[in-house]
Each structure stands twice: as structure tokens, then as C-alpha cells.
Design a protein around this motif. Structure first.
Motif, PDB file in Angstrom:
ATOM      1  N   PHE A 139       0.792  -1.228   0.000  1.00 16.57           N
ATOM      2  CA  PHE A 139       0.000   0.000   0.000  1.00 16.57           C
ATOM      3  C   PHE A 139       0.828   1.283   0.000  1.00 16.57           C
ATOM      4  O   PHE A 139       0.325   2.330  -0.448  1.00 16.57           O
ATOM      5  CB  PHE A 139      -0.960   0.011   1.193  1.00 16.57           C
ATOM      6  N   LEU A 140       2.061   1.230   0.477  1.00 16.84           N
ATOM      7  CA  LEU A 140       2.817   2.471   0.652  1.00 16.84           C
ATOM      8  C   LEU A 140       4.031   2.595  -0.261  1.00 16.84           C
ATOM      9  O   LEU A 140       4.555   3.703  -0.417  1.00 16.84           O
ATOM     10  CB  LEU A 140       3.263   2.612   2.118  1.00 16.84           C
ATOM     11  N   ALA A 169      -6.404  -5.909  -2.351  1.00 17.62           N
ATOM     12  CA  ALA A 169      -7.621  -6.370  -1.672  1.00 17.62           C
ATOM     13  C   ALA A 169      -7.345  -7.641  -0.874  1.00 17.62           C
ATOM     14  O   ALA A 169      -7.796  -7.777   0.278  1.00 17.62           O
ATOM     15  CB  ALA A 169      -8.726  -6.614  -2.696  1.00 17.62           C
ATOM     16  N   ASP A 170      -6.586  -8.577  -1.458  1.00 17.22           N
ATOM     17  CA  ASP A 170      -6.253  -9.815  -0.744  1.00 17.22           C
ATOM     18  C   ASP A 170      -5.369  -9.525   0.470  1.00 17.22           C
ATOM     19  O   ASP A 170      -5.508 -10.170   1.520  1.00 17.22           O
ATOM     20  CB  ASP A 170      -5.528 -10.790  -1.678  1.00 17.22           C
ATOM     21  N   THR A 171      -4.458  -8.556   0.331  1.00 16.91           N
ATOM     22  CA  THR A 171      -3.577  -8.211   1.443  1.00 16.91           C
ATOM     23  C   THR A 171      -4.373  -7.649   2.612  1.00 16.91           C
ATOM     24  O   THR A 171      -4.159  -8.028   3.768  1.00 16.91           O
ATOM     25  CB  THR A 171      -2.515  -7.196   0.983  1.00 16.91           C
ATOM     26  N   ALA A 172      -5.299  -6.741   2.325  1.00 14.80           N
ATOM     27  CA  ALA A 172      -6.144  -6.185   3.386  1.00 14.80           C
ATOM     28  C   ALA A 172      -6.992  -7.283   4.026  1.00 14.80           C
ATOM     29  O   ALA A 172      -7.201  -7.289   5.249  1.00 14.80           O
ATOM     30  CB  ALA A 172      -7.041  -5.081   2.825  1.00 14.80           C
ATOM     31  N   ARG A 213      -2.670   6.818   5.559  1.00 13.37           N
ATOM     32  CA  ARG A 213      -1.814   7.090   4.405  1.00 13.37           C
ATOM     33  C   ARG A 213      -2.322   6.516   3.084  1.00 13.37           C
ATOM     34  O   ARG A 213      -1.817   6.883   2.020  1.00 13.37           O
ATOM     35  CB  ARG A 213      -0.403   6.559   4.681  1.00 13.37           C
ATOM     36  N   SER A 214      -3.316   5.629   3.129  1.00 15.82           N
ATOM     37  CA  SER A 214      -3.772   4.988   1.896  1.00 15.82           C
ATOM     38  C   SER A 214      -5.297   4.977   1.820  1.00 15.82           C
ATOM     39  O   SER A 214      -5.963   4.308   2.614  1.00 15.82           O
ATOM     40  CB  SER A 214      -3.236   3.555   1.807  1.00 15.82           C
ATOM     41  N   PHE A 235      -6.455   1.432   1.027  1.00 20.43           N
ATOM     42  CA  PHE A 235      -6.521   0.536   2.176  1.00 20.43           C
ATOM     43  C   PHE A 235      -7.789   0.787   2.967  1.00 20.43           C
ATOM     44  O   PHE A 235      -8.453  -0.170   3.392  1.00 20.43           O
ATOM     45  CB  PHE A 235      -5.308   0.716   3.089  1.00 20.43           C
ATOM     46  N   ARG A 236      -8.156   2.036   3.201  1.00 15.35           N
ATOM     47  CA  ARG A 236      -9.389   2.334   3.951  1.00 15.35           C
ATOM     48  C   ARG A 236     -10.593   1.682   3.277  1.00 15.35           C
ATOM     49  O   ARG A 236     -11.469   1.128   3.951  1.00 15.35           O
ATOM     50  CB  ARG A 236      -9.599   3.843   4.061  1.00 15.35           C
ATOM     51  N   ARG A 237     -10.624   1.744   1.958  1.00 14.17           N
ATOM     52  CA  ARG A 237     -11.761   1.170   1.232  1.00 14.17           C
ATOM     53  C   ARG A 237     -11.779  -0.347   1.357  1.00 14.17           C
ATOM     54  O   ARG A 237     -12.822  -0.945   1.656  1.00 14.17           O
ATOM     55  CB  ARG A 237     -11.695   1.592  -0.232  1.00 14.17           C
ATOM     56  N   PHE A 238     -10.631  -0.993   1.133  1.00 10.34           N
ATOM     57  CA  PHE A 238     -10.587  -2.447   1.224  1.00 10.34           C
ATOM     58  C   PHE A 238     -10.827  -2.916   2.659  1.00 10.34           C
ATOM     59  O   PHE A 238     -11.482  -3.934   2.888  1.00 10.34           O
ATOM     60  CB  PHE A 238      -9.241  -2.968   0.727  1.00 10.34           C
TER      61      PHE A 238
END
Length: 303
Positions: A173-174, A190-193, A219-220, A223-226
């Protein structure tokens, strides 16, 4: 079905369980659940299941299910949890996650021990290197605990990073390099989250995990969405596509294994189809000897 609660005042149903149920219900369409009444489908305003529909499919009352989804009841019985999982069409990882959220582990005041990679696992990583197979070990919070030289050249040399930054989720993500490296970055992200969400269910009181999720959320935006999707994912086997800056496009297969006696460690072993261009690309990486490139530098020292 008899509606029952596990009388456990020490571990009540948590907010994460309620959020997971709401999310899973919203993703399941009436057609997927077997509700094909045309009149019912024309009148609905939401795409997912209603509470009363899920309650009926699971064989519990609407009031009981509502209390579960609002986090106002004690932990549900195994029978009820399995009925909900079946009605929601949860896979094995999701089903286990639901049970874990319903019965979280008791809070431990002592700090968890640092995870260590067993010497035998290091030897296995070295052996994989000799057969042109990237290999790496993920621990809690998707921390990268170890990798062989080829994995470092294919993905990135995590061992060259500060210890606090050796984390797969942080990389995905970063790190701008990750967006170029993974040909389907959105799926990998998506899989990582979802893997991180699964870990959060197993270790809800891990302060380092909470800090990581907070940092990624700030920061992402992706990420917030997933993360808000509340999906969980456990990797077992599959394929992954890369666009490597040194050797171009390649596809690898992977298998996830549990080394030693630490259930929170996962060993990922990559492979390629014999005689394929992807295998040729990996062989090129094993012979690449350069400096100054983040994707090409790797070393085999062990901390």
C-alpha cells in the motif's frame, strides 16, 4: 433451530463480529441465497439480503439475529454460527473467522514473544533458491520474517529495510514500486487487506497490529476502502502476475505452508511452469549481479 447463547461474560460478542455479519449480508444477493420471488426482488431497495431474510435462512428469529448484528447479545452457539455461515455462503476462511470473532481469546497482558524463523526453515529457503524458487515467510501482521535471495530480487529486499518496515501490507500500500510490480495491483491489495483482517480477528488486542492498521488507514485511501469491506482471505494456492523492471512480465504459482510449530507463520513457495518464459525470467534473476537497484539487491545474512 434452538436459539442459544454461550453464557460467557468474559468474552461478549464484539463489534468486529457485528461488522462482519453486516458486511457479509450486504454482499450476498437474494438470487445467490436462493430467494427468487420476482415480486420481492422488484420491491427491494438494497442489493444485499435483509436481516429478516438472513434470519429465516439461518432458522433464527429476526430479533435474535438483530441483536447479534448490533452486538447486543452474548456469543452465539456453534450451531447458530454454522447456520449463519451456511446461509451467508461463507468459505472456510470466513467461517473460521466468524467463529473466532464470536469467541475471542482472553486478553493477555504480557507482550507476545518476537517471532523467530527456525534454522530448518532457513535451510529450506536456501534449498528453494537452488531450485530457482523464491520463498519467504510471513508472520503476524504480515511481517516479512525471512526470504531467500531470489524472493528479494523478485519482490524487494525487505532485509535492507529498517525492521519496523519489513511488512507485506506496508509494501503493497505504501511503496510506489509495488503498484508497478504487481500486474493486478488492486487484487493483490484487496487480498492483502483481507489477510490482515483475518489476522486482526485472531489477535484483536495486538497493539502493533492496531498501529499498522491506523497508519495504513491514514496514508492509503485504497486501504481504507478495502479494510471497510470487512472481507477475510487465507492464501493456500494460486497464481500471481508480476511486471518486473529487470526481466519483464512473469507468472508464478504459489503454495502457502505452515513451517514448524508456529501457526502464525506462513511459508510461501513460488514456482513456474517448466520451460516457460517465466521460468527463464526467474533464472535470469538468479544470475543478476548489480547494485543500486532496490529490486535486484539481496543478501543472505540472518539477523
Amino acid at each position: 433451530m434452538r436459539e442459544s447463547w454461550v453464557m460467557d461474560r468474559e468474552h461478549p460478542t464484539s463489534a468486529p463480529m457485528a461488522e462482519f455479519l453486516r458486511s457479509a449480508r450486504s454482499r450476498l444477493t437474494p438470487q445467490e441465497a436462493g430467494l427468487d420471488d420476482p415480486g420481492l426482488l422488484r420491491r427491494r431497495r438494497v442489493s444485499g439480503l435483509r436481516r429478516e431474510e438472513l434470519a429465516r435462512l439461518a432458522g433464527v428469529s429476526v430479533d435474535y439475529y438483530t441483536r447479534l448484528e448490533q452486538g447486543r447479545s452474548r456469543s452465539a452457539s456453534t450451531e447458530v454460527l454454522d447456520a449463519l455461515a451456511t446461509a451467508l455462503h461463507l468459505d472456510d476462511a470466513e467461517r473460521n473467522h466468524l467463529h473466532t470473532l464470536a469467541r475471542p481469546r482472553p486478553t493477555r497482558r504480557r507482550r507476545p514473544r518476537p517471532q523467530r524463523v527456525h534454522p530448518a526453515t532457513w535451510d529450506l529457503l536456501d534449498a528453494l533458491e537452488e531450485t530457482c524458487r523464491p520463498g519467504f515467510v510471513l508472520g503476524r501482521r504480515l511481517d516479512v520474517l525471512a526470504h531467500n535471495r531470489l524472493a528479494g530480487r523478485l519482490i524487494t529486499d525487505f532485509r535492507a529495510l529498517p525492521a519496523a518496515e519489513r511488512n507485506q501490507a506496508r509494501f503493497v500500500f505504501l511503496d510506489p514500486h509495488a503498484r508497478e510490480l504487481y500486474r493486478d495491483w488492486a487484487r493483490v491489495a484487496a487480498d492483502t487487506a483481507a489477510m490482515l483482517r483475518l489476522d486482526a480477528g485472531r489477535h484483536p488486542n495486538d497493539p502493533a497490529l492496531n498501529t499498522l492498521v491506523g497508519e495504513l488507514s491514514i496514508r492509503s485511501e485504497e486501504f481504507r476502502r478495502f479494510w471497510s469491506d470487512n472481507k477475510v482471505h487465507r492464501r493456500s494456492t494460486g497464481t500471481k502476475d508480476y511486471h518486473h523492471p529487470l526481466v519483464g512480465d512473469l507468472t508464478v504459482t504459489y503454495q502457502a505452508l505452515t513451517p514448524g510449530d508456529d501457526p502464525d507463520q506462513i511459508l510461501f513457495v513460488y514456482g513456474t511452469e517448466p520451460g516457460s518464459p517465466s521460468q527463464t525470467s526467474l533464472r535470469l534473476l538468479t544470475r543478476w549481479d548489480t547494485t543500486g537497484d532496490v529490486t535486484a539487491q539481496a543478501h543472505g545474512t540472518r539477523d
